[in-house]
Design an enzyme around this catalytic site. Structure first.
Site, short mmCIF file in Angstrom:
data_model
loop_
_atom_site.label_atom_id
_atom_site.label_comp_id
_atom_site.label_asym_id
_atom_site.label_seq_id
_atom_site.Cartn_x
_atom_site.Cartn_y
_atom_site.Cartn_z
N ALA A 505 -1.25 0.51 -3.53
CA ALA A 505 -2.25 -0.27 -4.25
C ALA A 505 -3.30 0.61 -4.89
O ALA A 505 -3.88 0.24 -5.92
CB ALA A 505 -2.90 -1.25 -3.29
N SER A 506 -3.55 1.78 -4.32
CA SER A 506 -4.66 2.56 -4.86
C SER A 506 -4.24 3.94 -5.36
O SER A 506 -5.08 4.73 -5.74
CB SER A 506 -5.73 2.71 -3.78
OG SER A 506 -5.12 3.17 -2.61
N ASP A 620 -5.72 4.50 9.18
CA ASP A 620 -4.47 3.91 8.70
C ASP A 620 -3.27 4.66 9.25
O ASP A 620 -2.38 5.08 8.52
CB ASP A 620 -4.46 3.90 7.16
CG ASP A 620 -3.42 2.91 6.62
OD1 ASP A 620 -3.04 1.98 7.37
OD2 ASP A 620 -2.99 3.08 5.47
#
Ligand SMILES: *[C@@H]1O[C@H](CO)[C@@H](O)[C@H](O)[C@H]1NC(C)=O
Ligand SMILES: *[C@@H]1O[C@H](CO)[C@@H](O)[C@H](O)[C@H]1NC(C)=O
Ligand SMILES: *[C@@H]1O[C@H](CO)[C@@H](O)[C@H](O)[C@H]1NC(C)=O
Ligand SMILES: *[C@@H]1O[C@H](CO)[C@@H](O)[C@H](O)[C@H]1NC(C)=O
Ligand SMILES: *[C@@H]1O[C@H](CO)[C@@H](O)[C@H](O)[C@H]1NC(C)=O
Ligand SMILES: *[C@@H]1O[C@H](CO)[C@@H](O)[C@H](O)[C@H]1NC(C)=O
Ligand SMILES: *[C@@H]1O[C@H](CO)[C@@H](O)[C@H](O)[C@H]1NC(C)=O
Ligand SMILES: *[C@@H]1O[C@H](CO)[C@@H](O)[C@H](O)[C@H]1NC(C)=O
Ligand SMILES: *[C@@H]1O[C@H](CO)[C@@H](O)[C@H](O)[C@H]1NC(C)=O
Ligand SMILES: *[C@@H]1O[C@H](CO)[C@@H](O)[C@H](O)[C@H]1NC(C)=O
Length: 790
Positions: A505-506, A620
């Site tokens: 996503a990033s 994460d």
């Protein structure tokens, strides 16, 4: 008709005449004849048929060998030489003097060699078609024969008498006296033995003939058989028993530089050549049958040099971390290329090359009983230990330097050799860098809590990069090896961002090759500019914090780019992909590898939490963010990224769902976020590593098995841990250890962060240096966390 007959007669007479003059010039070498060693002067004395020749052969720039060779084949294989240990310069001369001596003098006239015949009266010399060079008297009695003074080769019709020897040459290209001898001893025993090189005294017999009768001579007969006979001619032992016609094949038996006596054959013409015998020297038979199993010496290095390995094709090789002392002389052995292990430092930097079916017999300094694991551990922690031998009788033999007698182990004990090497051959300076001062942790409160867990990118990285010496060090970043890249450079390195390795996503990750760094592969991660914190200063500061980390269980950041809207990070490339694909893929890692990986991740986290200058909470941890380098060492990636990325609430919520299961409960409860969130994620990951199963398996047959953490706890509670493992997993054999690991995982995933151990404590438990207490009942732990929705 008559004319024709006359013509024919003339022709025959002429031919006969020609032949006889040729034979005369080529056969008897008269007193006073000589040959001189000269570049480009290939004058030699051929045998009558031209099969062999005697003369000088240029071996090196100014080094000549007085030799006999097969003259009709392109290889011009040398079968005998006079001065193997002292090559002579250009201008040297061999002469059959009128004083009836046969001498080799160097260019200055000093004698290098001479054929010493017992009786005088030499009247001529001759190069015979058998390959024998002889000095003879008027009655053609041979007074001296090269056949009586062999070097490393025997030819058909040649024999070896008691006390006769063949000396192997030194290397393939160096004809000087080497390390192996084929000898018919004065007592009649026939053997191959190693010498106490460079002396030629006998050391160790690695092949011998056991017979009750005394050997008298070794005969290489006209039919191409090689055998040992007793005095009355009885054959005692056959060395090469396949008759190969000498009229069709050139033949020789040579004791090669590697200690093998080989009977070679070479077709005389392409008509006798066939698939089995191409137009080249082929081995028809050899002794000993398997040199890799033969040489075990008390004194000496064995078949190869010290510290070397036998490869299966019988040549020598160096283990990982070692290289040949002299690449031109592989039998000389290998030297250690890494900084040796210190006896006062942790052994973290070392690992083993596992060499199957290999043993280094003799010279153990310690012997222990136990598993392969305990054998590895014992050798790893022992600075004297260079090699450990382990077999399935659970015996572990430890050996120091130099190790020797490398040999294939053909027993059925599954013997393996574990050769220790340094994983990262760091210089002492680099070592200092890694001993970083532990500074107090930085509060994370300044950051939006949830922005850490944006679904970060999964990427597969494909090559290896240890050395960072070529990475430029910008002057203002002392002590760091971070390189600043321009956007153009990275565009070029990735061939305009051609090969995408993965995206999230990033960020998106591309494979690149650095021209400035010897073509090394890198992973180029382009952050989504919209999500990156705005201030350049902050960005640079965070990147530098990441760049200051240096640990063998972290993926190293090599450089970055911060140009206009581009925010790019450049990482080293990991050749073995993610832990996710390794754990859940086709070929699963074995139990030992899995334990090493778990320990590696734990160590990387400990470093981030407690050992690097600014604490980094990863936030994460999941198998997609653990990469494996080429030695399958676990390397944590994407640490520090959480801080780089901007808070974005909506995305974050989906993010939580995306990484559901690894997320500690405090994220949902507005509790302070500490390093313990990583401990939680590690606990879940540890269960996945133990079971090779995803934390969440919707396809599980049994409802109770969908959530791994719950299932594992049930299995633990009911003492049915084997249920967690797929069939044929060797961890079943190690159920005590496995139970311990499950208990550790249970502690890590305690709902209350303060009950979870620190990473340091976790490592101690994993290593077994502290006891693992019984985990508290936690039947409720995961019910809230693992909702099954996507
Ligand atoms: C000697 O042999 C070399 C190599 O085979 C060749 O190049 C050279 O011309 C020869 N010299 C003479 C004088 O025949
Ligand atoms: C021949 O004899 C001389 C002196 O007697 C000795 O120095 C030399 O080594 C001998 N050469 C050989 C090849 O045996
Ligand atoms: C070589 O010399 C010997 C002795 O002088 C002689 O008997 C023999 O016939 C010669 N051989 C040839 C082929 O000339
Ligand atoms: C050569 O042979 C003859 C007769 O057989 C003998 O008398 C003579 O001594 C021999 N010469 C040599 C040098 O051996
Ligand atoms: C052959 O090896 C020996 C022993 O190491 C050495 O002394 C000699 O110089 C070498 N010769 C050549 C031609 O390389
Ligand atoms: C070589 O030796 C073998 C075995 O003794 C024998 O059968 C054969 O005839 C021999 N060949 C010659 C040419 O002597
Ligand atoms: C050779 O001698 C051995 C005893 O030394 C004997 O047994 C054998 O029969 C003999 N062989 C021949 C062919 O004479
Ligand atoms: C390992 O480090 C030592 C000492 O710094 C050095 O001499 C050696 O060449 C290095 N080996 C490799 C393979 O880099
Ligand atoms: C030597 O033995 C090993 C182990 O038994 C085997 O792998 C290898 O092929 C053998 N080599 C030869 C030349 O027979
Ligand atoms: C070692 O394993 C082999 C097969 O892998 C087996 O044949 C042998 O009996 C085992 N030896 C011991 C001592 O367990």
């Amino acid at each position: 008709m008559a004319f024709h007959l006359l013509y024919l007669l003339c022709f025959i007479v002429l031919a006969l005449l020609l032949c006889s003059t040729m034979a005369q010039t080529s056969k008897n070498i008269s007193l006073g004849s000589s040959l001189t060693a000269q570049n480009d002067d290939n004058s030699s004395w051929p045998s009558p048929s031209g099969k062999f020749a005697f003369g000088f052969r240029q071996i090196e720039k100014d080094g000549f060998l007085l030799a006999i060779w097969f003259d009709k084949i392109p290889e011009k294989t040398i079968v005998w030489s006079a001065n193997r240990d002292s090559l002579v310069p250009q201008g040297s001369k061999v002469e059959l003097t009128s004083g009836r001596r046969f001498v080799l003098n160097d260019a200055k006239g000093s004698q290098i060699w001479s054929a010493n015949s017992s009786s005088t009266g030499v009247s001529y010399a001759a190069m015979l078609d058998t390959g024998n060079f002889v000095l003879a008297n008027r009655n053609s009695t041979y007074l001296w024969e090269s056949f009586d003074h062999p070097t490393d080769t025997m030819l058909p019709t040649q024999s070896l008498q008691q006390s006769g020897k063949l000396f192997a040459r030194f290397t393939v290209t160096n004809y000087s006296t080497g390390r192996f001898i084929f000898s018919l001893q004065p007592d009649g025993n026939l053997m191959l033995y190693t010498t106490n090189f460079p002396q030629d005294s006998a050391n160790f017999a690695y092949w011998s003939v056991k017979n009750t009768e005394i050997g008298f001579q070794v005969i290489f007969n006209q039919s191409g058989l090689i055998y040992l006979t007793s005095e009355n001619g009885t054959i005692l032992n056959t060395i090469s028993g396949n008759p190969i016609a000498t009229q069709d094949f050139y033949q020789r038996a040579t004791l090669d530089y590697d200690g093998v006596l080989r009977h070679y054959v070479y077709p005389k013409s392409s008509s006798t050549s066939e698939e089995r015998w191409p137009m080249a020297w082929s081995t028809s038979s050899f002794i000993p049958p398997n040199i890799s199993l033969s040489i075990v010496e008390k004194v000496g290095s064995g078949g190869c040099g010290f510290n070397s390995l036998y490869r299966v094709d019988n040549t020598c090789a160096c283990p990982k971390g070692y290289s040949f002392i002299d690449p031109n002389d592989e039998l000389k052995g290998c030297k250690q290329d890494f900084v040796p292990q210190s006896c006062n430092a942790p052994a973290d930097d070392f690992d083993f090359q596992k060499v199957p079916n290999t043993n280094f017999p003799l010279l153990d300094y310690e012997q222990i009983q136990g598993s392969e694991d305990s054998c590895r551990q014992s050798c790893l922690e022992d600075c004297f230990c260079a090699v450990a031998i382990f077999n399935n009788a659970s015996k572990c033999f430890k050996k120091g330097l130099p190790f020797k007698n490398a040999m294939l182990d053909s027993s059925d004990r599954g013997t393996i050799a574990l050769v220790k090497f340094r994983k990262h051959n760091s210089t002492s300076k680099k070592k200092d860098d890694s001993i970083l001062i532990i500074v107090g942790s930085v509060l994370l409160s300044s950051l939006g809590i949830l922005n850490f867990i944006l679904p970060l990118i999964t990427y597969v990285v494909v090559s290896r990069m240890y050395s960072r010496k070529a990475v430029a060090v910008p002057p203002n970043y002392q002590g760091m090896n971070l390189k600043y890249f321009t956007y153009e450079e990275l565009k070029e390195a990735t061939r305009e961002f051609k090969e995408e390795l993965g995206h999230g996503a990033s960020a998106t990750v591309f494979k690149g090759v650095l021209a400035c760094d010897e073509g090394k592969c890198v992973a180029v991660k382009i952050l989504d500019a919209k999500q990156v914190r705005e201030s350049d200063l902050e960005f640079n500061a965070e990147v530098r914090a990441i760049g200051r980390t240096n640990h063998r269980n972290l993926v190293q950041l090599l450089g970055y780019c911060n140009e206009e809207q581009h925010r790019i990070l450049v990482y080293e490339f990991m050749s073995n992909g993610t832990l996710a694909s390794f754990l859940f893929g086709e070929t699963r890692p074995n139990w030992y590898q899995r334990r090493q990986i778990a320990l590696g991740i734990a160590r990387g986290l400990l470093y981030l939490h407690e050992e690097c200058s600014n604490q980094i909470v990863h936030c994460d941890i999941k198998p997609q963010n653990i990469l494996l380098d080429d030695s399958f060492t676990a390397r944590i990636s994407d640490f520090g990224l959480a801080k780089l990325l901007r808070l974005d609430q909506t995305r974050t919520i989906t993010g939580i769902r995306g990484t559901k299961g690894y997320v500690a409960p405090e994220w949902f409860k507005n509790l302070p976020i500490t390093a313990k969130v990583d401990v939680y994620s590690f606990g879940i990951l540890l269960l996945e590593i133990i079971c090779c199963r995803k934390k969440f398996d919707e396809e599980a047959e049994d409802q109770d098995q969908i959530i791994l953490a719950d299932w594992a706890y049930d299995c633990y509670k009911h003492k049915k841990l084997h249920l967690l493992l797929e069939k044929n997993d060797e961890a079943i054999k190690d159920v005590k250890m496995m139970e311990k690991y499950v208990m550790i995982a249970m502690w890590c995933i305690q709902e209350n962060p303060s009950l979870r151990p620190t990473m340091k404590k976790t490592i101690h438990m994993l290593e077994g240096t502290v006891e693992v207490p019984k985990p508290p009942d936690q039947s409720l732990t995961s019910s809230i966390l693992f909702d099954t929705a996507h």
